[in-house]
Motif scaffolding. Structure first.
Motif, PDB file in Angstrom:
ATOM      1  N   VAL A  33      78.060  36.022  92.409  1.00  0.00           N
ATOM      2  CA  VAL A  33      77.760  34.599  92.511  1.00  0.00           C
ATOM      3  C   VAL A  33      78.174  33.941  91.197  1.00  0.00           C
ATOM      4  CG1 VAL A  33      75.974  32.856  92.918  1.00  0.00           C
ATOM      5  CG2 VAL A  33      75.819  35.084  94.059  1.00  0.00           C
ATOM      6  N   ASP A  34      79.224  33.141  91.258  1.00  0.00           N
ATOM      7  CA  ASP A  34      79.714  32.414  90.085  1.00  0.00           C
ATOM      8  C   ASP A  34      78.843  31.175  89.909  1.00  0.00           C
ATOM      9  OD1 ASP A  34      81.025  30.906  88.184  1.00  0.00           O
ATOM     10  OD2 ASP A  34      82.982  31.007  89.163  1.00  0.00           O
ATOM     11  N   CYS A  35      78.001  31.174  88.896  1.00  0.00           N
ATOM     12  CA  CYS A  35      77.041  30.089  88.663  1.00  0.00           C
ATOM     13  C   CYS A  35      77.566  29.026  87.703  1.00  0.00           C
ATOM     14  CB  CYS A  35      75.737  30.666  88.116  1.00  0.00           C
ATOM     15  SG  CYS A  35      74.940  31.846  89.222  1.00  0.00           S
ATOM     16  N   SER A  36      78.824  29.091  87.342  1.00  0.00           N
ATOM     17  CA  SER A  36      79.377  28.192  86.324  1.00  0.00           C
ATOM     18  C   SER A  36      79.317  26.722  86.718  1.00  0.00           C
ATOM     19  CB  SER A  36      80.817  28.583  85.985  1.00  0.00           C
ATOM     20  OG  SER A  36      81.648  28.444  87.126  1.00  0.00           O
ATOM     21  N   GLN A  37      79.270  26.434  88.019  1.00  0.00           N
ATOM     22  CA  GLN A  37      79.218  25.049  88.478  1.00  0.00           C
ATOM     23  C   GLN A  37      77.822  24.642  88.940  1.00  0.00           C
ATOM     24  OE1 GLN A  37      82.446  23.953  91.122  1.00  0.00           O
ATOM     25  NE2 GLN A  37      83.698  25.608  90.300  1.00  0.00           N
ATOM     26  N   LEU A  38      76.865  25.540  88.773  1.00  0.00           N
ATOM     27  CA  LEU A  38      75.487  25.279  89.200  1.00  0.00           C
ATOM     28  C   LEU A  38      74.750  24.528  88.094  1.00  0.00           C
ATOM     29  CD1 LEU A  38      73.733  25.897  91.658  1.00  0.00           C
ATOM     30  CD2 LEU A  38      73.015  27.985  90.525  1.00  0.00           C
ATOM     31  N   GLU A  39      74.261  23.340  88.420  1.00  0.00           N
ATOM     32  CA  GLU A  39      73.612  22.474  87.440  1.00  0.00           C
ATOM     33  C   GLU A  39      72.090  22.563  87.469  1.00  0.00           C
ATOM     34  OE1 GLU A  39      75.178  18.630  88.335  1.00  0.00           O
ATOM     35  OE2 GLU A  39      77.232  19.242  87.893  1.00  0.00           O
ATOM     36  N   PHE A  40      71.539  23.072  88.584  1.00  0.00           N
ATOM     37  CA  PHE A  40      70.085  23.129  88.741  1.00  0.00           C
ATOM     38  C   PHE A  40      69.747  24.192  89.771  1.00  0.00           C
ATOM     39  CE2 PHE A  40      66.284  21.859  91.125  1.00  0.00           C
ATOM     40  CZ  PHE A  40      65.354  21.767  90.100  1.00  0.00           C
ATOM     41  N   CYS A  41      68.650  24.893  89.555  1.00  0.00           N
ATOM     42  CA  CYS A  41      68.172  25.878  90.520  1.00  0.00           C
ATOM     43  C   CYS A  41      66.653  25.837  90.507  1.00  0.00           C
ATOM     44  CB  CYS A  41      68.673  27.273  90.151  1.00  0.00           C
ATOM     45  SG  CYS A  41      68.136  28.575  91.280  1.00  0.00           S
ATOM     46  N   ASP A  42      66.050  25.573  91.670  1.00  0.00           N
ATOM     47  CA  ASP A  42      64.593  25.579  91.746  1.00  0.00           C
ATOM     48  C   ASP A  42      64.121  26.881  92.383  1.00  0.00           C
ATOM     49  OD1 ASP A  42      64.876  25.335  94.523  1.00  0.00           O
ATOM     50  OD2 ASP A  42      63.871  23.394  94.645  1.00  0.00           O
ATOM     51  N   LEU A  65      75.342  37.897  88.889  1.00  0.00           N
ATOM     52  CA  LEU A  65      75.389  36.474  88.571  1.00  0.00           C
ATOM     53  C   LEU A  65      76.314  36.258  87.377  1.00  0.00           C
ATOM     54  CD1 LEU A  65      71.578  35.696  88.852  1.00  0.00           C
ATOM     55  CD2 LEU A  65      73.324  35.507  90.636  1.00  0.00           C
ATOM     56  N   VAL A  66      77.123  35.212  87.452  1.00  0.00           N
ATOM     57  CA  VAL A  66      78.140  34.972  86.438  1.00  0.00           C
ATOM     58  C   VAL A  66      77.989  33.583  85.826  1.00  0.00           C
ATOM     59  CG1 VAL A  66      80.628  34.801  86.038  1.00  0.00           C
ATOM     60  CG2 VAL A  66      79.754  36.418  87.714  1.00  0.00           C
ATOM     61  N   ALA A  67      78.130  33.512  84.502  1.00  0.00           N
ATOM     62  CA  ALA A  67      78.297  32.257  83.765  1.00  0.00           C
ATOM     63  C   ALA A  67      77.202  31.232  84.061  1.00  0.00           C
ATOM     64  CB  ALA A  67      79.677  31.663  84.038  1.00  0.00           C
ATOM     65  N   MET A  68      75.954  31.646  83.926  1.00  0.00           N
ATOM     66  CA  MET A  68      74.861  30.707  84.153  1.00  0.00           C
ATOM     67  C   MET A  68      74.757  29.712  83.001  1.00  0.00           C
ATOM     68  SD  MET A  68      71.667  32.620  85.943  1.00  0.00           S
ATOM     69  CE  MET A  68      71.481  33.964  84.789  1.00  0.00           C
ATOM     70  N   ARG A  69      74.634  28.454  83.336  1.00  0.00           N
ATOM     71  CA  ARG A  69      74.389  27.420  82.333  1.00  0.00           C
ATOM     72  C   ARG A  69      72.968  27.604  81.796  1.00  0.00           C
ATOM     73  NH1 ARG A  69      77.007  21.856  84.738  1.00  0.00           N
ATOM     74  NH2 ARG A  69      79.066  22.721  85.160  1.00  0.00           N
ATOM     75  N   PRO A  70      72.722  27.168  80.584  1.00  0.00           N
ATOM     76  CA  PRO A  70      71.390  27.363  79.987  1.00  0.00           C
ATOM     77  C   PRO A  70      70.233  26.839  80.840  1.00  0.00           C
ATOM     78  CG  PRO A  70      72.932  26.695  78.299  1.00  0.00           C
ATOM     79  CD  PRO A  70      73.670  26.601  79.611  1.00  0.00           C
ATOM     80  N   VAL A  71      70.408  25.687  81.470  1.00  0.00           N
ATOM     81  CA  VAL A  71      69.313  25.127  82.271  1.00  0.00           C
ATOM     82  C   VAL A  71      69.002  26.015  83.481  1.00  0.00           C
ATOM     83  CG1 VAL A  71      70.779  23.604  83.676  1.00  0.00           C
ATOM     84  CG2 VAL A  71      68.385  22.998  83.262  1.00  0.00           C
ATOM     85  N   PHE A  85      68.530  41.093  88.161  1.00  0.00           N
ATOM     86  CA  PHE A  85      69.926  40.800  88.468  1.00  0.00           C
ATOM     87  C   PHE A  85      70.818  41.347  87.365  1.00  0.00           C
ATOM     88  CE2 PHE A  85      67.750  37.384  90.769  1.00  0.00           C
ATOM     89  CZ  PHE A  85      68.404  37.431  91.991  1.00  0.00           C
ATOM     90  N   THR A  86      72.059  41.638  87.717  1.00  0.00           N
ATOM     91  CA  THR A  86      73.066  41.938  86.710  1.00  0.00           C
ATOM     92  C   THR A  86      73.715  40.602  86.368  1.00  0.00           C
ATOM     93  OG1 THR A  86      73.443  44.106  87.689  1.00  0.00           O
ATOM     94  CG2 THR A  86      75.126  43.272  86.178  1.00  0.00           C
ATOM     95  N   VAL A  87      73.639  40.219  85.091  1.00  0.00           N
ATOM     96  CA  VAL A  87      74.153  38.923  84.651  1.00  0.00           C
ATOM     97  C   VAL A  87      75.370  39.155  83.755  1.00  0.00           C
ATOM     98  CG1 VAL A  87      73.609  36.782  83.431  1.00  0.00           C
ATOM     99  CG2 VAL A  87      71.829  37.936  84.772  1.00  0.00           C
ATOM    100  N   HIS A  88      76.429  38.422  84.042  1.00  0.00           N
ATOM    101  CA  HIS A  88      77.681  38.523  83.299  1.00  0.00           C
ATOM    102  C   HIS A  88      78.030  37.187  82.659  1.00  0.00           C
ATOM    103  CE1 HIS A  88      78.651  42.407  85.256  1.00  0.00           C
ATOM    104  NE2 HIS A  88      78.076  41.861  86.299  1.00  0.00           N
ATOM    105  N   ASP A  89      78.658  37.246  81.499  1.00  0.00           N
ATOM    106  CA  ASP A  89      79.116  36.024  80.837  1.00  0.00           C
ATOM    107  C   ASP A  89      80.372  35.467  81.485  1.00  0.00           C
ATOM    108  OD1 ASP A  89      77.050  36.085  78.989  1.00  0.00           O
ATOM    109  OD2 ASP A  89      78.206  37.274  77.563  1.00  0.00           O
ATOM    110  N   SER A  90      81.205  36.342  82.035  1.00  0.00           N
ATOM    111  CA  SER A  90      82.477  35.879  82.599  1.00  0.00           C
ATOM    112  C   SER A  90      82.722  36.499  83.962  1.00  0.00           C
ATOM    113  CB  SER A  90      83.636  36.243  81.673  1.00  0.00           C
ATOM    114  OG  SER A  90      83.842  37.639  81.690  1.00  0.00           O
TER     115      SER A  90
END
Length: 97
Positions: A33-42, A65-71, A85-90
């Motif tokens: 799941v490329d999260c780079s364009q995700l601005e909000f998650c509830d 999960l990839v490239a999560m924004r700080p928020v 989850f396995t979280v990746h920077d890229s």
């Protein structure tokens, strides 16, 4: 791989749930799941990802999960969900893993 964009909440959760469940039902147990364009998650969005993780793990895979924004990352940190989850920077890192 799926790339949710904008807000992942109770109004949009099914737009992510359906392709993730479809992928697992088609035999794809490793979901990226490329999260780079995700601005909000509830919490509803988080539950979609947690549900996908359970189904993917039952099939021998997992959710990356990839490239999560700080928020967005903050939601995972506060709830402790980042630990499951396995979280990746890229994206390259996620696809190579």
């Amino acid at each position: 791989m799926v790339t949710p964009a904008g807000e992942l909440d109770h109004h949009t959760a099914d737009l992510l749930r359906e392709p993730l469940e479809e992928a697992v039902s088609q035999g794809r147990a490793r979901l990226v799941v490329d999260c780079s364009q995700l601005e909000f998650c509830d919490s509803t969005g988080l539950n979609v990802l947690l549900g996908a993780r359970l189904k993917a793990e039952a099939a021998g895979g997992g959710v990356h999960l990839v490239a999560m924004r700080p928020v967005v990352a903050r939601v995972f940190q506060i709830t402790g969900a980042e630990a499951v989850f396995t979280v990746h920077d890229s994206l390259e890192s996620a696809l190579a893993d």
